[in-house]
Scaffold this motif. Structure first.
Motif, mmCIF file in Angstrom:
data_model
loop_
_atom_site.group_PDB
_atom_site.id
_atom_site.type_symbol
_atom_site.label_atom_id
_atom_site.label_comp_id
_atom_site.label_asym_id
_atom_site.label_seq_id
_atom_site.Cartn_x
_atom_site.Cartn_y
_atom_site.Cartn_z
ATOM 1 N N MET A 115 -12.663 -29.149 29.563
ATOM 2 C CA MET A 115 -14.001 -29.727 29.564
ATOM 3 C C MET A 115 -14.649 -29.636 28.180
ATOM 4 N N SER A 116 -14.374 -28.576 27.452
ATOM 5 C CA SER A 116 -14.874 -28.454 26.084
ATOM 6 C C SER A 116 -14.267 -29.547 25.202
ATOM 7 N N ASP A 117 -12.976 -29.797 25.379
ATOM 8 C CA ASP A 117 -12.300 -30.861 24.630
ATOM 9 C C ASP A 117 -12.883 -32.227 24.972
ATOM 10 N N LEU A 118 -13.134 -32.475 26.260
ATOM 11 C CA LEU A 118 -13.701 -33.763 26.661
ATOM 12 C C LEU A 118 -15.123 -33.927 26.153
ATOM 13 N N LEU A 119 -15.870 -32.851 26.091
ATOM 14 C CA LEU A 119 -17.212 -32.909 25.534
ATOM 15 C C LEU A 119 -17.145 -33.279 24.052
ATOM 16 N N ALA A 120 -16.223 -32.653 23.319
ATOM 17 C CA ALA A 120 -16.086 -32.942 21.891
ATOM 18 C C ALA A 120 -15.583 -34.369 21.652
ATOM 19 N N ARG A 121 -14.621 -34.818 22.455
ATOM 20 C CA ARG A 121 -14.017 -36.146 22.249
ATOM 21 C C ARG A 121 -14.863 -37.290 22.773
ATOM 22 N N LEU A 122 -15.499 -37.081 23.935
ATOM 23 C CA LEU A 122 -16.162 -38.188 24.629
ATOM 24 C C LEU A 122 -17.662 -37.983 24.812
ATOM 25 N N GLY A 123 -18.139 -36.803 24.496
ATOM 26 C CA GLY A 123 -19.529 -36.489 24.796
ATOM 27 C C GLY A 123 -19.716 -36.071 26.245
ATOM 28 N N GLY A 124 -18.617 -35.841 26.961
ATOM 29 C CA GLY A 124 -18.651 -35.471 28.374
ATOM 30 C C GLY A 124 -18.179 -36.620 29.240
ATOM 31 N N VAL A 125 -18.196 -36.402 30.541
ATOM 32 C CA VAL A 125 -17.804 -37.456 31.481
ATOM 33 C C VAL A 125 -19.028 -37.881 32.289
ATOM 34 N N ASP A 126 -19.019 -39.138 32.696
ATOM 35 C CA ASP A 126 -20.113 -39.693 33.490
ATOM 36 C C ASP A 126 -19.826 -39.605 34.986
ATOM 37 N N ILE A 127 -18.545 -39.619 35.310
ATOM 38 C CA ILE A 127 -18.104 -39.633 36.709
ATOM 39 C C ILE A 127 -17.036 -38.557 36.856
ATOM 40 N N LEU A 128 -17.178 -37.722 37.859
ATOM 41 C CA LEU A 128 -16.212 -36.659 38.128
ATOM 42 C C LEU A 128 -15.702 -36.823 39.548
ATOM 43 N N ILE A 129 -14.399 -36.987 39.686
ATOM 44 C CA ILE A 129 -13.755 -37.089 40.991
ATOM 45 C C ILE A 129 -12.898 -35.845 41.180
ATOM 46 N N ASN A 130 -13.348 -34.924 42.023
ATOM 47 C CA ASN A 130 -12.601 -33.700 42.324
ATOM 48 C C ASN A 130 -11.634 -33.988 43.462
ATOM 49 N N ASN A 131 -10.421 -34.365 43.093
ATOM 50 C CA ASN A 131 -9.412 -34.799 44.056
ATOM 51 C C ASN A 131 -8.214 -33.855 44.143
ATOM 52 N N ALA A 132 -7.917 -33.105 43.095
ATOM 53 C CA ALA A 132 -6.725 -32.256 43.083
ATOM 54 C C ALA A 132 -6.767 -31.242 44.225
ATOM 55 N N VAL A 133 -5.589 -30.960 44.781
ATOM 56 C CA VAL A 133 -5.518 -30.062 45.926
ATOM 57 C C VAL A 133 -4.133 -29.432 46.002
ATOM 58 N N VAL A 134 -4.083 -28.224 46.535
ATOM 59 C CA VAL A 134 -2.810 -27.623 46.933
ATOM 60 C C VAL A 134 -2.886 -27.352 48.427
ATOM 61 N N ARG A 135 -1.744 -27.401 49.065
ATOM 62 C CA ARG A 135 -1.665 -27.152 50.516
ATOM 63 C C ARG A 135 -0.442 -26.298 50.787
ATOM 64 N N HIS A 136 -0.622 -25.356 51.673
ATOM 65 C CA HIS A 136 0.491 -24.521 52.100
ATOM 66 C C HIS A 136 0.481 -24.484 53.623
ATOM 67 N N PHE A 137 1.625 -24.240 54.197
ATOM 68 C CA PHE A 137 1.751 -24.252 55.656
ATOM 69 C C PHE A 137 2.339 -22.927 56.132
ATOM 70 N N ALA A 138 1.573 -22.212 56.952
ATOM 71 C CA ALA A 138 2.063 -20.963 57.545
ATOM 72 C C ALA A 138 1.019 -20.450 58.526
ATOM 73 N N PRO A 139 1.477 -19.709 59.542
ATOM 74 C CA PRO A 139 0.499 -19.045 60.415
ATOM 75 C C PRO A 139 -0.294 -18.023 59.593
#
Length: 185
Positions: A73-97
């Motif tokens: 995010m620091s890099d994106l702030l320096a390169r782009l001035g920040g982001v206008d739209i943020l899509i929090n899509n990344a996910v991990v999933r595990h399967f177990a009782p």
């Protein structure tokens, strides 16, 4: 002129599936893209650049590491001035009782599915506030409102993302920044 021309959108988990589909829709609306995944989605960035004529950057970051999120995010702030739209899509999933669920996998799910969106929002908001514009979309799930066996990490974090979205939306209610959740399923 496209509706989102000149805006920068960060999409996490953008290599394939829902993340890539969201990125394509944003590009079709004219948004420039920062595509994130564990492995930099350079091919997807190149495809979207050529297909839609937008700028696209690909970034590989482990969202389970707060320091890595902060550096990105620091890099994106320096390169782009920040982001206008943020899509929090990344996910991990595990399967177990529950009784067999690895504590390490639990910690990873909390870090990627819940803490990473918090940190990304926390770090994106100052630039959005300076611009008086921002759109935050947190990906929930059908499991944000119901449970299924052997998915304790996913059900818990997707339920919590709805609460986090509500809290952020209330804080931003009097700004031109919105925070919403989408619950596919």
């Amino acid at each position: 002129m496209a509706m989102l021309s000149g805006k920068w959108a960060l999409v996490t988990g953008a290599t394939a599936g829902l993340g890539l589909a969201v990125a394509e829709s944003l590009a079709a609306a004219g948004a420039n893209l920062v595509l994130h995944d564990l492995v930099a989605p350079a091919e997807a960035a190149d495809r979207l650049k050529s297909r839609f004529g937008v700028d696209a950057i690909s970034i590989a970051v482990d969202l389970s590491k707060r320091a890595a999120i902060e550096a990105m995010m620091s890099d994106l702030l320096a390169r782009l001035g920040g982001v206008d739209i943020l899509i929090n899509n990344a996910v991990v999933r595990h399967f177990a009782p529950v009784e067999d669920f690895s504590p390490e996998k639990w910690d990873e799910a909390l870090a990627v599915n819940l803490s990473a969106p918090f940190h990304l929002v926390r770090l994106a908001l100052p630039a959005m506030k300076r611009r008086s514009f921002g759109r935050i979309i947190n990906m929930g799930s059908i499991y944000s409102t119901r449970a299924v066996a052997e998915r304790i990490d996913y059900v818990t974090t997707k339920t919590a993302i709805i609460g986090m979205t509500r809290a952020i939306a209330v804080e931003l209610a009097e700004t031109n920044i919105t925070c919403n959740a989408l619950c596919p399923g």
